[in-house]
Design a protein around this motif. Structure first.
Motif, PDB file in Angstrom:
ATOM      1  N   TRP A  80      10.551   5.907  -9.072  1.00 38.22           N
ATOM      2  CA  TRP A  80       9.746   4.814  -8.537  1.00 38.22           C
ATOM      3  C   TRP A  80      10.007   3.533  -9.341  1.00 38.22           C
ATOM      4  CZ3 TRP A  80       6.099   1.275  -9.988  1.00 38.22           C
ATOM      5  CH2 TRP A  80       5.417   0.628  -8.948  1.00 38.22           C
ATOM      6  N   LYS A 106       0.835  -1.201   0.000  1.00 35.10           N
ATOM      7  CA  LYS A 106       0.000   0.000   0.000  1.00 35.10           C
ATOM      8  C   LYS A 106       0.872   1.255   0.000  1.00 35.10           C
ATOM      9  CE  LYS A 106      -4.134   0.609   2.231  1.00 35.10           C
ATOM     10  NZ  LYS A 106      -5.029   0.713   3.390  1.00 35.10           N
ATOM     11  N   LYS A 107       1.924   1.267   0.826  1.00 39.83           N
ATOM     12  CA  LYS A 107       2.820   2.414   0.894  1.00 39.83           C
ATOM     13  C   LYS A 107       3.621   2.566  -0.399  1.00 39.83           C
ATOM     14  CE  LYS A 107       3.205   2.428   5.873  1.00 39.83           C
ATOM     15  NZ  LYS A 107       4.083   2.269   7.037  1.00 39.83           N
ATOM     16  N   TYR A 144       2.588   1.862  -3.391  1.00 35.55           N
ATOM     17  CA  TYR A 144       1.741   2.492  -4.392  1.00 35.55           C
ATOM     18  C   TYR A 144       1.353   3.911  -4.001  1.00 35.55           C
ATOM     19  CZ  TYR A 144       1.895  -1.865  -6.799  1.00 35.55           C
ATOM     20  OH  TYR A 144       2.359  -2.971  -7.460  1.00 35.55           O
ATOM     21  N   LYS A 145       1.435   4.225  -2.719  1.00 32.36           N
ATOM     22  CA  LYS A 145       1.259   5.613  -2.286  1.00 32.36           C
ATOM     23  C   LYS A 145       2.391   6.461  -2.854  1.00 32.36           C
ATOM     24  CE  LYS A 145       0.931   8.498   1.834  1.00 32.36           C
ATOM     25  NZ  LYS A 145       0.977   8.530   3.304  1.00 32.36           N
ATOM     26  N   LEU A 155       3.329  10.519  -9.358  1.00 29.93           N
ATOM     27  CA  LEU A 155       2.532  10.952 -10.516  1.00 29.93           C
ATOM     28  C   LEU A 155       1.980  12.358 -10.303  1.00 29.93           C
ATOM     29  CD1 LEU A 155       0.655   7.613 -11.248  1.00 29.93           C
ATOM     30  CD2 LEU A 155       2.414   8.676 -12.676  1.00 29.93           C
ATOM     31  N   LEU A 156       1.532  12.636  -9.088  1.00 31.70           N
ATOM     32  CA  LEU A 156       1.032  13.969  -8.757  1.00 31.70           C
ATOM     33  C   LEU A 156       2.142  15.007  -8.904  1.00 31.70           C
ATOM     34  CD1 LEU A 156      -1.141  15.900  -7.556  1.00 31.70           C
ATOM     35  CD2 LEU A 156      -0.209  15.291  -5.311  1.00 31.70           C
ATOM     36  N   LEU A 196       3.984   5.845  -5.602  1.00 28.31           N
ATOM     37  CA  LEU A 196       3.719   5.975  -7.032  1.00 28.31           C
ATOM     38  C   LEU A 196       2.699   7.083  -7.286  1.00 28.31           C
ATOM     39  CD1 LEU A 196       4.023   5.120  -9.969  1.00 28.31           C
ATOM     40  CD2 LEU A 196       2.313   3.329  -9.539  1.00 28.31           C
ATOM     41  N   LEU A 197       1.623   7.090  -6.530  1.00 28.30           N
ATOM     42  CA  LEU A 197       0.601   8.123  -6.719  1.00 28.30           C
ATOM     43  C   LEU A 197       1.152   9.518  -6.419  1.00 28.30           C
ATOM     44  CD1 LEU A 197      -2.563   6.362  -5.279  1.00 28.30           C
ATOM     45  CD2 LEU A 197      -2.028   6.831  -7.677  1.00 28.30           C
ATOM     46  N   LEU A 198       1.929   9.639  -5.353  1.00 26.70           N
ATOM     47  CA  LEU A 198       2.554  10.926  -5.049  1.00 26.70           C
ATOM     48  C   LEU A 198       3.494  11.351  -6.176  1.00 26.70           C
ATOM     49  CD1 LEU A 198       3.396  10.636  -1.246  1.00 26.70           C
ATOM     50  CD2 LEU A 198       1.796  12.227  -2.319  1.00 26.70           C
ATOM     51  N   THR A 203       8.296   9.496 -11.304  1.00 27.25           N
ATOM     52  CA  THR A 203       7.837   8.189 -11.782  1.00 27.25           C
ATOM     53  C   THR A 203       9.020   7.314 -12.181  1.00 27.25           C
ATOM     54  OG1 THR A 203       5.809   9.241 -12.575  1.00 27.25           O
ATOM     55  CG2 THR A 203       6.297   7.029 -13.421  1.00 27.25           C
TER      56      THR A 203
END
Length: 97
Positions: free
Chosen positions: A80, A4-5, A7-8, A14-15, A10-12, A77
């Protein structure tokens, strides 16, 4: 929990890459926003990825954001991908507050 962390991150990433690319939408003034975003991006990268890889990625993110025309490179990205795909690191390095 680790997944979960991961992919957190990854999302950060991308943002943050999206924020960095926003300056491309504002011809003329976008380059000036990079003067503010470049050091922030470098600092964020060092907080997200610890050790020498994070420091090197932070420097690269700073340079990528400060040099006009390089905003298109998704440095968060790519870091990551390097950390979790190419290097195969399964540990999470984000700083928890």
């Amino acid at each position: 929990m680790i997944k979960k962390k991961k992919y957190k991150l990854l999302l950060l990433g991308l943002l943050f890459d999206g924020i960095g690319m926003l300056s491309l939408l504002m011809p003329g003034i976008g380059e000036f926003t990079d003067l503010i975003w470049a050091p922030v991006a470098g600092w964020l990268m060092t907080k997200m990825y610890k050790g020498n890889p994070g420091k090197i990625a932070g420097l690269i993110a700073f340079i990528e954001e400060i040099v006009p025309g390089l905003d298109i490179i998704p440095s968060f990205t790519l870091m990551w991908l390097y950390t979790y795909i190419f290097k195969g690191n399964n540990s999470v390095t984000i700083e928890e507050n």
